[in-house]
Design an enzyme around this catalytic site. Structure first.
Site: not given
Ligand code: C5P
Length: 286
Positions: A12, A139
Site C-alpha cells: 500500500k 494497516d
C-alpha cells in the site's frame, strides 16, 4: 492429504496521511487515503500438514515464527471461525521492501485472511474480515479490502473510494529506516504546519483527475523524517526533474513514491536513481 492455497499480497501507499489526536490507549487517530499498488509478495498456505505450525520466508530478516503478522492473522481467523487446519505451513516470497511504509507485513496478513476466507467459502463478509484484520495491525484492514479507500480511527474505519484511472508510480526505498513509535512521539512534540486537504483529494479521486490527485499528495510525517534525512529531498527533486506529477513519502517511511505521467517517464527516473537506490520499483495501482 494437504492442500495449498496461494494469494498475492499487495503493498500500500498513503496518498494522504494526517495524524490527529493521541488516544487513551496510546495510539493515534489517523485519516489517510490509501491505495494498493502492484508490488507484491506471494503467500502460500499449506493446510492439513499434520505438523506443528511453521512459517518460512525467502528473506532472512523477516520473522519466521508466531510474531509474524501472517501467522497472527491465521491464528485470529481459525479462532474466530472455530476451525482447525490440522497443521499449517505459511510460505512467504518477499518482494515488498521492509521498513518502508509499504505495509509489507500487513499485506501478508491480509492475504492470509483472504485466502482462508475463500477456502472456507466466505464465513466472513469483506468488512467482517477487515475487522479481524484490525486485531492483527492498523494497516491490515485496508490491505484486506484493497483498491482506494479512506481510513480513519487507527486505520480500521474504512470507506471505499472510486478506483483511480491507471496510474504509474515509481517507489524508492532508501537504505535508512525509521522507528514508527518514535516518529509518532516526535510528531506529538511538533506543531503540524500543513495537513492534507481530504475534501480536495476525495473530489480529485471522484473525478478521476490525476493531476489534482498528484497536487494533493501529503503526509504529515514527511517533514519530520526529512529533517533528519535530507536525502529524501534529493530523491524527490530528481523525480521532479524527470517529470513526476507529484510525490510523497508513504506511511512512516522511508520509501518515497512519485506519480508519473507514463511508464517511459518512470523508466527514466528508475535509471537515474538505481545506482544509489537499488530498491526501486515501477508499479501501478491495483
Ligand atoms: O501499527 P504499528 O504496529 O506499525 O504501530 C507501531 C507503533 O506506532 C504503535 O505501537 C504506536 O506507538 C504507534 N502508532 C500510533 N498510532 C497509530 C499507529 C501506530 O501511535 N495509529
Amino acid at each position: 492429504m494437504s492442500i495449498t492455497l496461494r494469494e498475492g499480497a499487495f503493498a500500500k501507499i498513503n496518498l494522504t496521511l494526517d495524524v490527529l489526536d493521541r488516544r487513551a490507549d496510546g495510539y493515534h487517530d489517523i485519516r489517510s487515503v490509501l491505495q494498493t499498488i502492484s508490488i507484491r509478495d506471494v503467500v502460500e498456505l499449506e493446510l492439513g500438514t499434520g505438523q506443528p505450525w511453521a512459517l518460512t520466508c525467502d528473506k532472512e530478516d523477516i520473522p519466521q515464527d508466531n510474531t509474524n503478522l501472517a501467522w497472527r492473522a491465521a491464528e485470529v481467523f481459525f479462532r474466530t471461525a472455530k476451525k482447525d487446519p490440522q497443521g499449517l505451513t505459511i510460505r512467504i516470497t518477499k518482494r515488498i521492501p521492509a521498513q518502508a511504509g509499504l505495509g509489507g507485513g500487513s499485506a501478508d496478513a491480509a492475504a492470509v485472511l483472504r485466502a482462508l476466507n475463500r477456502h472456507y467459502e466466505y464465513p466472513f463478509s469483506v468488512y467482517a474480515l477487515a475487522e479481524l484484520g484490525a486485531e492483527v495491525g492498523s494497516d491490515v484492514p485496508f490491505c484486506t479490502l484493497g483498491g482506494t479507500a479512506l481510513a480513519e480511527g487507527r486505520g480500521e474505519r474504512l470507506r471505499k473510494l472510486p478506483d483511480l484511472p491507471e496510474t504509474v508510480f515509481v517507489v524508492c526505498k532508501p537504505d535508512f529506516s525509521v522507528s514508527t513509535p518514535e516518529l509518532y512521539r516526535r510528531l506529538d512534540e511538533t506543531a503540524i504546519a500543513k495537513r492534507p486537504d481530504h475534501k480536495a483529494m476525495e473530489a480529485a479521486i471522484a473525478k478521476g483527475d490525476l493531476g489534482a490527485v498528484a497536487e494533493n499528495l501529503w503526509n504529515v510525517f514527511e517533514p519530520v523524517v526529512t529533517e533528519e534525512h535530507l536525502e529524501l529531498n534529493y530523491i524527490k527533486s530528481l523525480m521532479n526533474s524527470y517529470g513526476a506529477m507529484g510525490f510523497a513519502m508513504t506511511g512512516s517511511g522511508s520509501a518515497v513514491y512519485a506519480m508519473m505521467p507514463s511508464f517511459e517517464y518512470a523508466a527514466v527516473v528508475c535509471a537515474m536513481l538505481k545506482e544509489n537506490y537499488p530498491q526501486i520499483f515501477i508499479a501501478k495501482n491495483v
